[in-house]
Motif scaffolding. Structure first.
Motif, PDB file in Angstrom:
ATOM      1  N   THR A 245       0.324  -1.173   0.137  1.00 36.93           N
ATOM      2  CA  THR A 245       0.641  -0.460  -0.233  1.00 36.93           C
ATOM      3  C   THR A 245       1.060   1.103   0.080  1.00 36.93           C
ATOM      4  N   GLU A 246       0.264   2.441   0.051  1.00 40.54           N
ATOM      5  CA  GLU A 246       0.933   3.726   0.236  1.00 40.54           C
ATOM      6  C   GLU A 246       1.834   3.457   1.785  1.00 40.54           C
ATOM      7  N   ALA A 247       2.465   4.266   1.892  1.00 40.94           N
ATOM      8  CA  ALA A 247       3.302   4.408   2.842  1.00 40.94           C
ATOM      9  C   ALA A 247       2.647   4.884   3.882  1.00 40.94           C
ATOM     10  N   PHE A 248       3.140   4.520   5.038  1.00 39.41           N
ATOM     11  CA  PHE A 248       2.082   5.277   6.200  1.00 39.41           C
ATOM     12  C   PHE A 248       3.076   5.668   7.209  1.00 39.41           C
ATOM     13  N   ALA A 249       4.311   4.908   7.309  1.00 39.76           N
ATOM     14  CA  ALA A 249       5.158   5.231   8.388  1.00 39.76           C
ATOM     15  C   ALA A 249       6.492   5.461   7.356  1.00 39.76           C
ATOM     16  N   HIS A 250       7.456   6.743   8.375  1.00 37.82           N
ATOM     17  CA  HIS A 250       9.075   6.376   8.125  1.00 37.82           C
ATOM     18  C   HIS A 250       9.733   5.917   8.968  1.00 37.82           C
ATOM     19  N   VAL A 251      11.101   4.605   8.915  1.00 41.47           N
ATOM     20  CA  VAL A 251      11.306   4.377  10.245  1.00 41.47           C
ATOM     21  C   VAL A 251      12.735   4.279  10.099  1.00 41.47           C
ATOM     22  N   GLU A 252      13.742   4.160  10.992  1.00 43.49           N
ATOM     23  CA  GLU A 252      15.558   3.713  10.524  1.00 43.49           C
ATOM     24  C   GLU A 252      15.531   2.253   9.564  1.00 43.49           C
ATOM     25  N   HIS A 253      16.181   2.415   8.997  1.00 37.21           N
ATOM     26  CA  HIS A 253      15.988   1.415   8.448  1.00 37.21           C
ATOM     27  C   HIS A 253      17.477   0.662   8.477  1.00 37.21           C
ATOM     28  N   ASN A 254      18.629   1.442   9.054  1.00 40.43           N
ATOM     29  CA  ASN A 254      19.413   0.945   8.541  1.00 40.43           C
ATOM     30  C   ASN A 254      20.127  -0.094   9.508  1.00 40.43           C
ATOM     31  N   ALA A 255      21.163  -0.864   8.475  1.00 40.86           N
ATOM     32  CA  ALA A 255      21.380  -2.841   9.362  1.00 40.86           C
ATOM     33  C   ALA A 255      22.734  -2.483   9.315  1.00 40.86           C
ATOM     34  N   HIS A 256      23.268  -3.169  10.171  1.00 40.07           N
ATOM     35  CA  HIS A 256      24.674  -3.114  10.755  1.00 40.07           C
ATOM     36  C   HIS A 256      24.882  -4.920  10.901  1.00 40.07           C
ATOM     37  N   PHE A 257      26.131  -4.888  10.812  1.00 39.70           N
ATOM     38  CA  PHE A 257      26.757  -6.043  11.578  1.00 39.70           C
ATOM     39  C   PHE A 257      26.875  -6.279  12.834  1.00 39.70           C
ATOM     40  N   PHE A 258      26.082  -7.469  14.396  1.00 39.02           N
ATOM     41  CA  PHE A 258      27.214  -7.115  14.930  1.00 39.02           C
ATOM     42  C   PHE A 258      27.716  -8.449  15.589  1.00 39.02           C
ATOM     43  N   VAL A 259      28.977  -8.649  16.398  1.00 39.59           N
ATOM     44  CA  VAL A 259      29.719  -9.787  16.858  1.00 39.59           C
ATOM     45  C   VAL A 259      30.056  -9.296  18.075  1.00 39.59           C
ATOM     46  N   LYS A 260      30.771 -10.213  18.873  1.00 34.19           N
ATOM     47  CA  LYS A 260      31.019 -10.345  20.236  1.00 34.19           C
ATOM     48  C   LYS A 260      31.632  -9.025  20.656  1.00 34.19           C
ATOM     49  N   LYS A 261      31.368  -8.483  22.190  1.00 32.09           N
ATOM     50  CA  LYS A 261      31.938  -7.098  22.182  1.00 32.09           C
ATOM     51  C   LYS A 261      33.284  -7.203  21.957  1.00 32.09           C
ATOM     52  N   GLY A 262      34.236  -5.794  21.737  1.00 28.13           N
ATOM     53  CA  GLY A 262      35.488  -6.016  20.880  1.00 28.13           C
ATOM     54  C   GLY A 262      36.032  -6.932  20.098  1.00 28.13           C
ATOM     55  N   ASN A 263      35.384  -7.785  19.745  1.00 21.46           N
ATOM     56  CA  ASN A 263      35.414  -8.760  18.308  1.00 21.46           C
ATOM     57  C   ASN A 263      36.663  -9.406  18.253  1.00 21.46           C
ATOM     58  N   PRO A 264      36.643 -10.263  19.347  1.00 21.29           N
ATOM     59  CA  PRO A 264      37.732 -10.675  19.735  1.00 21.29           C
ATOM     60  C   PRO A 264      38.247 -11.949  17.897  1.00 21.29           C
ATOM     61  N   ASP A 265      37.092 -12.470  17.137  1.00 24.15           N
ATOM     62  CA  ASP A 265      37.718 -12.745  16.177  1.00 24.15           C
ATOM     63  C   ASP A 265      38.220 -12.362  15.074  1.00 24.15           C
ATOM     64  N   GLY A 266      38.409 -11.101  14.835  1.00 24.97           N
ATOM     65  CA  GLY A 266      38.486 -10.280  14.174  1.00 24.97           C
ATOM     66  C   GLY A 266      37.750  -9.846  12.864  1.00 24.97           C
ATOM     67  N   PHE A 267      36.298 -10.228  13.070  1.00 29.62           N
ATOM     68  CA  PHE A 267      35.727 -10.276  11.966  1.00 29.62           C
ATOM     69  C   PHE A 267      36.166  -9.009  10.746  1.00 29.62           C
ATOM     70  N   ASP A 268      35.111  -8.677   9.266  1.00 33.30           N
ATOM     71  CA  ASP A 268      35.587  -7.476   8.603  1.00 33.30           C
ATOM     72  C   ASP A 268      34.971  -7.492   7.678  1.00 33.30           C
ATOM     73  N   MET A 269      34.087  -6.921   7.809  1.00 37.39           N
ATOM     74  CA  MET A 269      32.741  -7.093   7.014  1.00 37.39           C
ATOM     75  C   MET A 269      33.175  -6.750   5.356  1.00 37.39           C
ATOM     76  N   ASN A 270      33.935  -6.493   5.350  1.00 36.64           N
ATOM     77  CA  ASN A 270      34.193  -5.929   3.745  1.00 36.64           C
ATOM     78  C   ASN A 270      35.517  -7.280   3.644  1.00 36.64           C
ATOM     79  N   ASN A 271      35.935  -8.342   4.322  1.00 35.75           N
ATOM     80  CA  ASN A 271      36.275  -9.217   4.278  1.00 35.75           C
ATOM     81  C   ASN A 271      35.345 -10.633   4.554  1.00 35.75           C
ATOM     82  N   ILE A 272      34.514 -10.400   3.611  1.00 33.88           N
ATOM     83  CA  ILE A 272      33.583 -11.736   4.448  1.00 33.88           C
ATOM     84  C   ILE A 272      34.460 -13.375   4.524  1.00 33.88           C
ATOM     85  N   GLY A 273      34.982 -13.713   3.084  1.00 33.15           N
ATOM     86  CA  GLY A 273      34.653 -14.752   3.269  1.00 33.15           C
ATOM     87  C   GLY A 273      34.272 -16.353   2.656  1.00 33.15           C
TER      88      GLY A 273
END
Length: 424
Positions: A245-273
């Motif tokens: 239907t036509e839009a009835f509200a606007h919301v934040e639609h940004n997404a992110h990668f979430f990892v364990k605090k401190g990123n202990p495994d060194g996850f790189d979003m630009n090199n997911i492999g």
């Protein structure tokens, strides 16, 4: 041929007569009671023109062969109409055809059993000529009235998935569904004169992802458990299988990668492999959002929220089906990140406090998933909901009624967070 047509009419008449003996009654009443010609004139407002035209066929100058030819031309279409052949307006409505036959040939007065069928009066040619002139319009008028009656009693159902426990959808202290999405449904349905109801169902029954396949509309929506699903973001992927239907509200639609605090495994979003990523089932923050960014659809970047492409370094990713894992709840998703089964979760942001409280942190820049960050009611492509819902929502925006509702709902549901009204 004429004999066969007459035989078909006689058979239908006998069938109508037989139905009357088993107690089926016609409760329609109305326009065709009493004298056939006057009833037709009153119904269509021709002031006798059609009757005079039919009468002219009874006056001198018509030979027996011409009358027989007229009889054959008239009886053929009528028999086809009343027998339900072809794709005519009464083709799949046998009871309506019986009503039609009785009213046109019966001349019975008032509502009553079909056994009240009477022999037609007047010239056969004259009556058949009127059939030819008015049969189609009478059938269409009858069906239009049936559709309008059915629509006036129909209840449109909307599914709330309660996906966010936020100002859009939540359960209040009285165990009732509340939120701006519900307020919009109630207001638009009232404006449109529709009967509507809201029910709960899981989000994946509206839209879901199947391992190794394209995402698709859910079983609840496609199997007509309800007419629409509330509070959904548009995307190219979704528009392949559903309508909005036509839009009835606007919301934040940004997404992110979430990892364990401190990123202990060194996850790189630009090199997911070959790392494994988790998603929420039915959400717009899915593997196709990552692929859409990777494919560089520049024409969509502004609509996706990227005003300056140079500021965004994330290039997206194409995941192998075995790398993408879908879960029904955040709890399941983060449990698998914590255990190491997943390298990261990708989803539209939970609040920073929520992520921090559960021992996770978000990485990198915003990734806008979906078109424009606007919320809509989502329906099947064969549904009429987008037509009437969008029309009346737009009218409410034009009159200012929508903005009054939005402001009121922002105050009423403030304890559950905020949302933005849409612009015209």
């Amino acid at each position: 041929m004429a004999r066969l047509s007459i035989l078909a009419l006689l058979c239908l008449g006998l069938l109508a007569h037989a139905y009357g003996y088993i107690g089926i009654e016609d409760d329609i009443g109305g326009p065709l009671d009493g004298d056939l010609l006057h009833a037709l004139e009153n119904l269509f407002g021709h002031d006798g023109d059609m009757a005079k035209e039919a009468d002219s066929s009874d006056e001198g100058g018509i030979s027996s062969s011409e009358e027989e030819e007229m009889r054959q031309r008239a009886l053929g279409p009528i028999a086809k109409l009343l027998s339900g052949q072809g794709d005519g307006p009464l083709a799949d409505k046998p009871f309506a055809r019986l009503m039609f036959l009785r009213r046109l040939l019966g001349g019975a007065s008032g509502a009553g059993p079909l056994s009240g069928l009477q022999r037609p009066t007047g010239s056969l040619v004259r009556n058949m000529f009127l059939f030819r002139l008015l049969g189609k319009r009478m059938g269409e008028r009858f069906l239009k009235e049936v559709r309008e009656t059915k629509e006036s009693h129909r209840v449109y159902t909307f599914a709330a998935s309660l996906f966010c426990d936020c100002a859009l959808e939540y359960i209040d202290d009285h165990n009732e569904i509340r939120g701006f999405s519900l307020d919009v449904v109630n207001a638009v349905c009232k404006h449109a004169g529709k009967n509507c109801a809201v029910m709960y169902d899981t989000r994946s029954n509206c839209y879901s992802h199947v391992h190794g396949e394209h995402s698709r509309a859910g079983d609840g929506l496609m199997n007509h458990y309800y007419d629409a699903c509330m509070t959904w973001i548009r995307s190219h992927e979704r528009e392949r299988s559903v309508a909005f239907t036509e839009a009835f509200a606007h919301v934040e639609h940004n997404a992110h990668f979430f990892v364990k605090k401190g990123n202990p495994d060194g996850f790189d979003m630009n090199n997911i492999g070959d790392k494994h990523i988790g998603f929420l089932n039915g959400w717009v923050s899915n593997e196709y959002c990552l692929a859409h960014v990777a494919e560089g659809h520049e024409e969509d970047l502004e609509e996706f929220g990227h005003e300056d492409t140079e500021e965004h370094t994330f290039k997206g990713a194409h995941l192998h089906p075995d790398q993408a894992h879908y879960y029904e709840t955040r709890e399941e998703l983060f449990t698998n990140v914590e255990s190491g089964e997943l390298a990261a979760a990708f989803l539209i942001d939970p609040s920073p406090a929520e992520a921090d409280a559960h021992g996770f942190e978000k990485l990198g820049e915003d990734v806008a998933c979906g078109l424009g960050g606007t919320l809509h009611m989502m329906t099947r492509k064969d549904s009429n909901v987008p037509e009437w819902f969008s029309e009346h929502l737009h009218m409410m925006k034009e009159s200012g009624e929508y903005y009054g509702l939005c402001t009121k709902s922002q105050h009423e549901h403030a304890a559950k967070g905020d949302f933005d009204c849409v612009r015209k």
